[in-house]
Design an enzyme around this catalytic site. Structure first.
Site, PDB file in Angstrom:
ATOM      1  CD  GLN A  18     -11.054  -7.084  -8.674  1.00  0.00           C
ATOM      2  OE1 GLN A  18     -12.141  -6.883  -8.145  1.00  0.00           O
ATOM      3  NE2 GLN A  18     -10.824  -8.133  -9.447  1.00  0.00           N
ATOM      4  CB  ILE A  72      -4.751  -0.638  18.330  1.00  0.00           C
ATOM      5  CG1 ILE A  72      -5.357  -1.681  17.380  1.00  0.00           C
ATOM      6  CG2 ILE A  72      -5.812   0.342  18.808  1.00  0.00           C
ATOM      7  CD1 ILE A  72      -6.355  -2.617  17.999  1.00  0.00           C
ATOM      8  CG  ASN A  87      -6.362   1.578   9.215  1.00  0.00           C
ATOM      9  OD1 ASN A  87      -5.231   1.193   8.921  1.00  0.00           O
ATOM     10  ND2 ASN A  87      -7.314   0.740   9.606  1.00  0.00           N
ATOM     11  CG  HIS A 137     -10.061  -3.246   7.836  1.00  0.00           C
ATOM     12  ND1 HIS A 137      -9.218  -3.867   8.739  1.00  0.00           N
ATOM     13  CD2 HIS A 137     -11.099  -4.089   7.655  1.00  0.00           C
ATOM     14  CE1 HIS A 137      -9.739  -5.023   9.094  1.00  0.00           C
ATOM     15  NE2 HIS A 137     -10.884  -5.185   8.446  1.00  0.00           N
ATOM     16  CD  GLU A 180      -5.891  -3.753   0.992  1.00  0.00           C
ATOM     17  OE1 GLU A 180      -5.009  -3.172   1.649  1.00  0.00           O
ATOM     18  OE2 GLU A 180      -6.081  -4.977   1.070  1.00  0.00           O
ATOM     19  NE  ARG A 237      -2.739   1.058  23.368  1.00  0.00           N
ATOM     20  CZ  ARG A 237      -4.044   1.165  23.136  1.00  0.00           C
ATOM     21  NH1 ARG A 237      -4.559   0.640  22.054  1.00  0.00           N
ATOM     22  NH2 ARG A 237      -4.832   1.780  23.991  1.00  0.00           N
ATOM     23  CG  ASN A 246      -2.200  -0.839   0.884  1.00  0.00           C
ATOM     24  OD1 ASN A 246      -3.035  -0.444   0.083  1.00  0.00           O
ATOM     25  ND2 ASN A 246      -2.281  -2.007   1.501  1.00  0.00           N
TER      26      ASN A 246
END
Ligand code: GAR
Length: 211
Positions: A181, A95, A110, A112, A183, A68, A16
Site C-alpha cells: 500500500q 548506515i 531512503n 523506511h 512503499e 564502516r 523495492n
C-alpha cells in the site's frame, strides 16, 4: 533535461528495487534511468532482479571490510565510477558514513517502513520495525521516503503514507501490507520527482513543485 543516473543500493530481497524497475518499464521514472544496482551482500536476490531487467549489478561485500569507513570508501569509489546523480537505498542494511552523506547531500533517498519519527533509527530495520509497531499497539503505521542525513532516519521527509494496523496482524502480514500500500508506490514516485528537479530542500522541509 539530462537523464539522471540512478544507482540503487540493496542488501536483500529487493522488492523495492523491483517496484523501481517496474515503474521504469512503465515509463513512470521521468528524467532518470536506473543504471546500476550495488549490493552489500553477495548472492542477494536483488541482483537477480537487476540482471533480469538488464541493469548491471555490483557487489561491495560489507563482510570483506574491517570497518564502516573502509566499506563506505569502497562504495563511494564505485558510485563515483558510475557517475551517480541519485543514490537510492532500497532495503540497504548499513548506515553510511558522514563523509559519504556529505558527498551526496540531498542526493541520497531512503525508504523506511514506518511513519518517521516513529519506529526508526538505529536497530529499526526490516521486520523488526513491524514487530515494534505491533508491540506498541499503534493503529496506524506506514512508510516514509526521505533524504539521508548523517543521523539514521532523521533527514528531510519527501513523502509519507499511512497504512492501518489490523486485528490479528503478524509482523510478516503487516510488512506486506505496508509494502503493497505504501512503499512500492512512494519510492518510485519520490525518485521520479527528484529526477524531474521538483524537490527542493529548505532546512528540514522538502518542497514539491507542481509540474
Ligand atoms: C523494506 O521494507 C524497506 O523499507 C526496509 O527493509 C525492507 C527491504 O525489503 N528498510 C528499512 O527498514 C531501512 N531502515 P526489500 O529488499 O524487499 O526492498
Amino acid at each position: 533535461m539530462n537523464m539522471k543516473k540512478i544507482v540503487v543500493l540493496v542488501s536483500g530481497g529487493g522488492t523495492n528495487l523491483q517496484a523501481l524497475l517496474d515503474a521504469q518499464a512503465r515509463g513512470e521514472i521521468i528524467g532518470g534511468e536506473i543504471t546500476a544496482v550495488v549490493s552489500s551482500t553477495p548472492g542477494a536476490f536483488a541482483l537477480e532482479r537487476a540482471a533480469k531487467a538488464g541493469v548491471e549489478g555490483h557487489v561491495i561485500n560489507r563482510k570483506a571490510y574491517e570497518s564502516r569507513e573502509a566499506f563506505t570508501d569502497a562504495l563511494l569509489q564505485t558510485l563515483e565510477e558510475l557517475h551517480a546523480d541519485l543514490i537510492v537505498l532500497a532495503g540497504f542494511l548499513y548506515i553510511l558514513s558522514p563523509a559519504f552523506v556529505d558527498r551526496y547531500e540531498n542526493r541520497i533517498i531512503n525508504i523506511h517502513p514506518a511513519l518517521i519519527p516513529s519506529f526508526c533509527g538505529d536497530g529499526y530495520y526490516g521486520l523488526k520495525v513491524h514487530e515494534k509497531v505491533l508491540e506498541y499497539g499503534v493503529k496506524l503505521t506506514g512508510a516514509t521516503v526521505h533524504f539521508v542525513s548523517a543521523e539514521a532516519d532523521a533527514g528531510p521527509i519527501i513523502l509519507q503514507k499511512a497504512v492501518p494496523v489490523e486485528e490479528g496482524d503478524t509482523p510478516e502480514i503487516l510488512q506486506r501490507r505496508v509494502m503493497e500500500q505504501a512503499e512500492w508506490k512512494l519510492l518510485p514516485e519520490a525518485v521520479s520527482l527528484f529526477c524531474q528537479d521538483r524537490l527542493s530542500v529548505e532546512g528540514r522541509i522538502v518542497h514539491i513543485a507542481e509540474k
